[in-house]
Every structure is written in C-alpha cells, then in structure tokens.
Write an enzyme that holds these catalytic residues in place. Structure first.
Site, PDB file in Angstrom:
ATOM      1  N   ARG A 100       0.365 -34.283  36.681  1.00 44.97           N
ATOM      2  CA  ARG A 100       1.113 -33.021  36.495  1.00 44.97           C
ATOM      3  C   ARG A 100       2.261 -33.022  37.502  1.00 44.97           C
ATOM      4  O   ARG A 100       2.042 -33.083  38.718  1.00 44.97           O
ATOM      5  CB  ARG A 100       0.213 -31.815  36.728  1.00 44.97           C
ATOM      6  CG  ARG A 100       0.990 -30.517  36.842  1.00 44.97           C
ATOM      7  CD  ARG A 100       0.130 -29.272  36.769  1.00 44.97           C
ATOM      8  NE  ARG A 100      -0.298 -29.005  35.414  1.00 44.97           N
ATOM      9  CZ  ARG A 100      -0.685 -27.806  34.961  1.00 44.97           C
ATOM     10  NH1 ARG A 100      -0.703 -26.759  35.762  1.00 44.97           N
ATOM     11  NH2 ARG A 100      -1.046 -27.641  33.710  1.00 44.97           N
ATOM     12  N   HIS A 127       4.104 -30.294  27.550  1.00 41.96           N
ATOM     13  CA  HIS A 127       2.692 -30.062  27.929  1.00 41.96           C
ATOM     14  C   HIS A 127       1.829 -30.445  26.716  1.00 41.96           C
ATOM     15  O   HIS A 127       1.236 -29.589  26.054  1.00 41.96           O
ATOM     16  CB  HIS A 127       2.512 -28.597  28.307  1.00 41.96           C
ATOM     17  CG  HIS A 127       1.235 -28.287  29.046  1.00 41.96           C
ATOM     18  ND1 HIS A 127       0.337 -29.253  29.441  1.00 41.96           N
ATOM     19  CD2 HIS A 127       0.722 -27.093  29.466  1.00 41.96           C
ATOM     20  CE1 HIS A 127      -0.672 -28.677  30.063  1.00 41.96           C
ATOM     21  NE2 HIS A 127      -0.464 -27.375  30.094  1.00 41.96           N
ATOM     22  N   GLN A 130      -1.880 -29.299  26.100  1.00 39.57           N
ATOM     23  CA  GLN A 130      -1.982 -27.895  25.701  1.00 39.57           C
ATOM     24  C   GLN A 130      -1.712 -27.731  24.205  1.00 39.57           C
ATOM     25  O   GLN A 130      -2.453 -27.049  23.498  1.00 39.57           O
ATOM     26  CB  GLN A 130      -0.973 -27.071  26.517  1.00 39.57           C
ATOM     27  CG  GLN A 130      -0.995 -25.601  26.202  1.00 39.57           C
ATOM     28  CD  GLN A 130      -2.240 -24.911  26.728  1.00 39.57           C
ATOM     29  OE1 GLN A 130      -2.537 -24.992  27.912  1.00 39.57           O
ATOM     30  NE2 GLN A 130      -2.981 -24.239  25.859  1.00 39.57           N
ATOM     31  N   ASP A 227       4.628 -17.644  26.376  1.00 43.12           N
ATOM     32  CA  ASP A 227       4.352 -18.275  27.676  1.00 43.12           C
ATOM     33  C   ASP A 227       5.074 -17.439  28.722  1.00 43.12           C
ATOM     34  O   ASP A 227       5.930 -16.606  28.385  1.00 43.12           O
ATOM     35  CB  ASP A 227       4.875 -19.729  27.648  1.00 43.12           C
ATOM     36  CG  ASP A 227       4.611 -20.500  28.940  1.00 43.12           C
ATOM     37  OD1 ASP A 227       3.716 -20.109  29.715  1.00 43.12           O
ATOM     38  OD2 ASP A 227       5.316 -21.509  29.180  1.00 43.12           O
ATOM     39  N   CYS A 267      -0.779 -20.042  26.502  1.00 45.48           N
ATOM     40  CA  CYS A 267      -1.385 -21.163  27.228  1.00 45.48           C
ATOM     41  C   CYS A 267      -2.106 -20.698  28.493  1.00 45.48           C
ATOM     42  O   CYS A 267      -2.995 -21.385  28.973  1.00 45.48           O
ATOM     43  CB  CYS A 267      -0.338 -22.214  27.554  1.00 45.48           C
ATOM     44  SG  CYS A 267       1.120 -21.563  28.396  1.00 45.48           S
ATOM     45  N   ARG A 295      -9.428 -26.787  25.904  1.00 47.01           N
ATOM     46  CA  ARG A 295      -8.770 -27.816  26.720  1.00 47.01           C
ATOM     47  C   ARG A 295      -9.781 -28.910  27.077  1.00 47.01           C
ATOM     48  O   ARG A 295      -9.465 -30.104  27.049  1.00 47.01           O
ATOM     49  CB  ARG A 295      -8.188 -27.208  28.010  1.00 47.01           C
ATOM     50  CG  ARG A 295      -7.058 -26.189  27.804  1.00 47.01           C
ATOM     51  CD  ARG A 295      -5.797 -26.830  27.279  1.00 47.01           C
ATOM     52  NE  ARG A 295      -5.305 -27.880  28.144  1.00 47.01           N
ATOM     53  CZ  ARG A 295      -4.586 -27.679  29.264  1.00 47.01           C
ATOM     54  NH1 ARG A 295      -4.249 -26.448  29.626  1.00 47.01           N
ATOM     55  NH2 ARG A 295      -4.160 -28.704  29.991  1.00 47.01           N
TER      56      ARG A 295
HETATM   57  N1  NVA Z   1       5.532 -23.004  31.241  1.00 48.51           N
HETATM   58  C1  NVA Z   1       4.449 -22.881  32.186  1.00 48.51           C
HETATM   59  C2  NVA Z   1       3.187 -23.416  31.593  1.00 48.51           C
HETATM   60  C3  NVA Z   1       1.987 -23.302  32.474  1.00 48.51           C
HETATM   61  C4  NVA Z   1       0.735 -23.840  31.827  1.00 48.51           C
HETATM   62  C5  NVA Z   1       4.818 -23.619  33.458  1.00 48.51           C
HETATM   63  O1  NVA Z   1       5.327 -24.742  33.348  1.00 48.51           O
HETATM   64  O2  NVA Z   1       4.619 -23.067  34.545  1.00 48.51           O
HETATM   65  N1   CP Z   2      -2.438 -23.745  30.576  1.00 47.06           N
HETATM   66  C1   CP Z   2      -2.490 -24.488  31.681  1.00 47.06           C
HETATM   67  O1   CP Z   2      -2.067 -25.648  31.730  1.00 47.06           O
HETATM   68  O2   CP Z   2      -3.068 -23.849  32.740  1.00 47.06           O
HETATM   69  P1   CP Z   2      -3.130 -24.349  34.245  1.00 47.06           P
HETATM   70  O3   CP Z   2      -1.714 -24.280  34.800  1.00 47.06           O
HETATM   71  O4   CP Z   2      -4.064 -23.388  34.935  1.00 47.06           O
HETATM   72  O5   CP Z   2      -3.640 -25.748  34.279  1.00 47.06           O
END
Ligand code: NVA
Ligand code: CP
Length: 311
Positions: A100, A127, A130, A227, A267, A295
């Site tokens: 990540r 992502h 997801q 989101d 998400c 997930r």
């Molecule tokens: N768009 C959000 C998704 C989190 C799961 C982010 O990147 O923070």
């Molecule tokens: N939806 C998602 O990826 O959540 P987290 O940021 O908690 O991993």
C-alpha cells in the site's frame, strides 16, 4: 511471474473463477486448502489501514502462510533505500509482497525488479482488491447462493459520486470494463477523470460516462457508490473539496433516484454527513459491512489464485 496490480491483470474468465473460489473459501472457512503453507508474505504499508491490513494478515494466516507487516518506517525504504534494491532483497527472503503506497509506479517497479508476486493494496491510482470485493459483494445479492456470480454483473450500472479523479473512481472505470458493467461518474468540474485513466481506458476500449449532474449519474443505477472526498495524502484540501463536492453527497433523496432495488456501497472509512448521510449508511439496501467482510474472502481467492489454486 503473476502479479495483481490492476483490475485488468485477470481476464474475465479468470475473475469468474476467482469469484467462485472466493465463495467456496467463504463457505469453507476454517477447513479449506492452505496453498500458502510454508510461505511468508511481506506487507509494506506506507499509509494507514484497518480493513486491508487486517484482512490480509488474517487471510494469509488462514491460507497457511505467515504475514510479515512492515510499515515504511520499519524498513530502509523510509530512509531512502531504492525500490529496486528493496524488491531484490525481499525476493531472497519472502514469497510475495502486499503493498500500500502513494505512487502506482512504486508497485509496478517492485513487481518488475523483484522475482516474487506483488499485490496492490491501494495506490493513489487504483485499489483493485477493493473493486473485486465490491463486485463480488454485489454479485452475491444479484446471483443468489447458487447462481453464477460473474454472469450476474453483466449489463449492471454502477454510479460513482464525489471525487471522480482518484483511486476508487479509476478502479471502477477499469473494473466495470472487466465485469461487463457500465459506469457513470458524477463529480464536480475540475475533478473529472484524469488523462492517465482516460488513456488507459482508451487503450482497453473501456467505456465510461462522466457528468457534473449527480442525478444524471445515478439514474437507472443498480449500485450507488461513494468514497471520502479527501483521500489519504489530501487532508490539506479537505475544506475546499467539501465545498465543491457537497452537491454529490449520497442522501436518501439522491439514492432514491437510482433503481428502486439499488444497493449502496462505500469502501470505508466513511465520513457521515460529508460524502454520505448516516441514513444511507444505515439503509436496508446498504451493504457496507458485507463489503468490508468480503475483503477477507476475495483477497484469499486472489492470493490462492496467484498460488495456483482454482475454484
Ligand atoms: N480514496 C481513499 C480510499 C481508502 C480506502 C483513499 O485513498 O484514502
Ligand atoms: N477500504 C479500505 O481499503 O480500508 P482501509 O483503508 O481501512 O484498509
């Protein structure tokens, strides 16, 4: 070497098999195969996470493997060691990487320079874990317990509201193409899908619709999705984004403009009162916690598929 960096890394036929495998692993939790037995998978996380971190750690363990969590501050990458050297060193120790991070080029470089499978656990661009989970979760509802999960997605419409130029919107553009769905993005001018995703979609022949009108986006939708307005790394823009994106808040009224049996997804984490109201999060057709649970099952299917297991 097989990786999972983008929605398009598996063909439609492979995704159909992967969803069937996820359903089986979900049903057989606690007594299925352990295709990662004897393996260690490193998880390099440069951003916060609840769902992704926990579901991968639990999932790797349930597949017989050992998860090794490494925040960027735990390893030398946080002090400037190159991605290429990190990839080559970790390839000598572990059997796979879950990553990540911010720049999507970091995950592609880890995949290119290492010699082990790499799974994208979120970048600023995509992502994919997801989106596969979201499609699986919708398919569970649309196909029923014995129906063909993948086939149930064909021709369905997803409406994505709010920040239409970041990872989740991009992932729906690529994901909808793989799943045979249509996607309509509703977001403010200045936040349209980027040139990068437009180019990627054009190369694939992936169609998507963008509009600044939220009602137009949700009309006829089978699935309404939103989101956060300020993603990780964009916290300094929160106030301006909130002001620009308020017309795209998923309220009960906007949700009611989709099909009468439409599902709501997010998400998570959610900011109730911003991109979605608490009433919609709690709505009988909101499936946000099934989505979170899945997930685990879908990522186990992704890892097991990379390890050679089939449905
Ligand atoms: N768009 C959000 C998704 C989190 C799961 C982010 O990147 O923070
Ligand atoms: N939806 C998602 O990826 O959540 P987290 O940021 O908690 O991993």
């Amino acid at each position: 070497m097989r990786h999972f960096l983008a929605e398009t890394d598996f063909s439609a036929a492979e995704v159909a098999d992967l969803f069937a495998l996820a359903r089986r692993l979900k049903r057989e939790r606690g007594h299925h195969e352990r295709p990662l037995a004897g393996q260690t998978w490193a998880m390099i996380f440069s951003k916060s996470s609840t769902r992704t971190r926990v579901s991968f750690e639990v999932g790797i363990h349930e597949l017989g493997g050992n998860p090794l969590f490494l925040s960027k501050n735990d390893i030398q990458i946080g002090r400037g060691e190159s991605i290429a050297d990190t990839a080559r060193v970790l390839s000598r120790f572990v059997h796979g990487l879950v990553v990540r991070t911010y720049a999507h080029s970091d995950v592609t470089e880890l995949a290119e320079r290492g010699s082990i499978p790499v799974v994208n656990a979120l970048t600023d661009y995509l992502h994919p874990c997801q989106i596969y989970t979201d499609a699986f979760t919708a398919a569970e509802r649309w196909a029923g317990p014995d129906g063909d999960l993948f086939a149930s997605l064909k021709g369905r419409k997803v409406a994505f509201l709010g920040d239409t130029c970041f990872n989740m919107a991009n992932s729906w553009i690529l994901g909808a193409h793989v799943f045979g769905m249509s996607v309509s993005l509703g977001g403010p001018a200045g936040f349209e899908p980027t040139a990068e995703i437009r180019d990627a979609a054009a190369k694939l022949g992936a169609q998507f619709h963008y509009t600044a009108d939220p009602r137009e986006a949700v009309a006829g939708a089978d699935l309404v999705y939103t989101d956060v307005w300020a993603s990780m790394g964009q916290e300094g823009e929160s106030a301006e984004r909130a002001q620009r994106m308020m017309p795209y808040q998923v309220s009960e009224e906007l949700f009611a403009a989709a099909k009468p049996d439409a599902l709501f997804m997010h998400c998570l984490p959610a900011h109730a009162g911003e991109e979605v109201t608490q009433a919609v999060l709690d709505h009988p057709r909101s499936v946000i916690f099934d989505e979170a649970e899945n997930r685990l099952h879908v990522q186990k299917a992704i890892l097991a598929t990379l390890a050679g297991l089939r449905s």
